[in-house]
Write an enzyme that holds these catalytic residues in place. Structure first.
Site, mmCIF file in Angstrom:
data_model
loop_
_atom_site.group_PDB
_atom_site.id
_atom_site.type_symbol
_atom_site.label_atom_id
_atom_site.label_comp_id
_atom_site.label_asym_id
_atom_site.label_seq_id
_atom_site.Cartn_x
_atom_site.Cartn_y
_atom_site.Cartn_z
ATOM 1 N N GLU A 347 0.831 -1.193 0.000
ATOM 2 C CA GLU A 347 0.000 0.000 0.000
ATOM 3 C C GLU A 347 0.872 1.251 0.000
ATOM 4 O O GLU A 347 1.794 1.365 0.811
ATOM 5 C CB GLU A 347 -0.889 0.050 1.250
ATOM 6 C CG GLU A 347 -1.912 -1.054 1.354
ATOM 7 C CD GLU A 347 -2.829 -0.886 2.565
ATOM 8 O OE1 GLU A 347 -3.973 -1.345 2.488
ATOM 9 O OE2 GLU A 347 -2.387 -0.286 3.571
ATOM 10 N N CYS A 348 0.587 2.190 -0.870
ATOM 11 C CA CYS A 348 1.150 3.538 -0.881
ATOM 12 C C CYS A 348 2.674 3.523 -0.792
ATOM 13 O O CYS A 348 3.351 3.223 -1.762
ATOM 14 C CB CYS A 348 0.519 4.378 0.220
ATOM 15 S SG CYS A 348 0.621 6.161 -0.099
#
Length: 476
Positions: A347-348
């Site tokens: 994620e991210c």
């Protein structure tokens, strides 16, 4: 017992005052911290003070029923729950009250203590407090903390200038202090992992600041929540003004299917560069059968032994890009293991780390893990902040196509387009909270990676899907 700490606006000192109030733990009380909204950084500061994980409460990510259940579940064994708001008390989505701290206060029936920044102010505090108190009668403004007072004399002057009807709301003050200040950086305050002062020094500063707060009265205000619940014959339905505009969604109260017979080992990145994880996500992963094994991409030369899947959360890889680039042994192992079938979910910040390179704000490029054929750059002119509904468009460790979850994006980087080596996003069909649609992320049979921070309580079966992907890896 519960109290919600809010303010007139961002930057008024909610995190500072919340930390001081959470120091009730030094009186022997168990304090359960909560954070309204999707913020990871404030939640980590809470955990340091309370020695308990801070839980995010967000009606977009969890739904109203999910927020209620989460609040009850995590606060049931605590003496007092302290909820830190976000933004201003009545500030919600798109200039409305939806998702605002006031909405949460009504939803949970919790009294509000307002933080008022009075630096350079005296009598003007009165109309501000009256306005907050009277704006919505369904929100119970029970107290006020005067923040950033210049001296004891200044605090007394402010209190003496207030009419009696609002003077009685004041439960104390917190002096302006560099010891309590938390430096700001892009996309928020500095994380607890990066603060220079020791945890003991920060605790001492909070203790000093608490000397001018009437903590006994704050406890009484919090206890009024419990009294109102005990004397209410029936719980009324929520007011129409706070009923959800979106359809009901699954929440963390809905358990995933039974975990596998064997414990699965999930390597989870946890260091200064990667530490953005919702506590309820971690809880769901454990319930799905995972043992969470931390590792440090900035320092560890290899993954933990015998892991079945890797989880790279968000954080600030741009602040530690040089350390990540220098750790080539770990990057080489990741490339080799993922090519051999080891599942990975990112994620991210973790998504960025899986790319080939990251160019910082200073224009300096740094090599990343090289698992994905993507290059990233930090860009002060590019800011993505949005709630999203994410529906998978391809098979991945998250599950089959059509798997839907909710999450949020918050980043100041972008993918650098490559005309000679284009990569089309294929993991999610995204619908933003403003109804804009797009494709995002990359999916492979053993890879799911994107900018989106998912809240797994919006679809708990995804935790089990990750467990199934780990079991089927054939890569240990």
């Amino acid at each position: 017992m519960a109290i919600l700490i809010s303010a007139t606006h961002s930057g008024a000192g909610k995190t500072t005052v919340t930390g001081v109030v959470m120091a009730l733990r030094r009186r022997g009380l168990s304090v359960q911290p909560f954070k309204i909204g999707p913020d990871f950084i404030d939640a980590a500061h809470h955990a340091e003070v309370c020695d308990r994980p801070s839980i995010n409460l967000d009606t977009w990510l969890q739904g109203e029923d999910g927020v209620r259940r989460s609040f009850e579940r995590w606060s049931t064994d605590a003496d007092i729950a302290v909820i830190e708001a976000m933004g201003g008390l009545f500030d919600g989505v798109d200039g409305t009250g939806r998702g605002s701290p006031a909405e949460l206060a009504k939803l949970l029936g919790v009294p509000v203590v307002v933080v008022l920044d009075v630096w350079g102010m005296t009598r003007t505090a009165a109309p501000i407090l009256r306005g907050l108190r009277d704006f919505d009668p369904e929100v119970r403004i029970a107290g006020c903390v005067l923040n950033r007072v210049g001296s004891p004399g200044h605090a007394a002057m402010v209190v003496d200038s207030l009419p009696e009807d609002v003077r009685r709301l004041v439960v104390g003050s917190v002096a302006a202090s560099e010891d309590l200040a938390t430096p700001e950086r892009h996309l928020g305050i500095v994380t607890v992992q990066e603060l220079g002062a020791s945890a003991a020094a920060r605790a001492a500063a909070r203790e000093r600041a608490g000397s001018d707060l009437d903590l006994d009265r704050i406890i009484e205000l919090a206890a009024s929540t419990e009294h109102e619940r005990a004397t209410a014959s029936d719980e009324p339905p929520p007011p129409a003004s706070i009923r959800p505009s979106a359809p009901a969604r699954p929440t963390s109260d809905v358990p995933p299917p039974p975990p596998p017979d064997e414990t699965l080992r999930m390597a989870i990145a946890q260091d200064q560069a990667f530490h953005f994880y919702y506590e309820e996500n971690l809880d769901l992963l454990r319930r799905a059968g995972f043992e969470l094994v931390p590792f440090r991409p900035t320092a560890d030369a290899s993954l933990p032994p015998d892991v079945d899947i890797v989880h790279l959360g968000g954080g600030y890889p741009e602040s530690f890009a040089a350390e990540l680039a220098a750790n080539e042994p770990l990057a080489a192992e990741l490339r080799e293991r993922v090519a051999a079938g080891l599942p990975i979910y990112a994620e991210c910040g973790g998504f960025i780390y899986l790319g080939r390179s990251l160019t910082g704000f200073d224009g300096e490029p740094h090599a990343m893990a090289g698992v994905l054929p993507l290059d990233f750059t930090m860009d002060r002119e590019h800011l993505s902040i949005a709630y999203v509904t994410a529906t998978t468009a391809a098979d991945s460790p998250l599950g089959p196509p059509g798997t839907t979850l909710r999450g949020q994006e918050f980043h100041q980087s972008r993918i650098v387009a490559s005309p000679t080596d284009p990569v089309e996003p294929d993991l999610y069909e995204l619908t933003r909270s403003d109804d804009r649609r797009s494709r995002a992320g990359l999916a492979r049979p053993n890879i799911a990676a994107s900018y989106v921070h998912l809240h797994l309580a919006s679809n708990p079966t995804v935790a089990t899907n990750l467990a199934r992907a780990a079991q089927a890896r054939g890569a240990r």
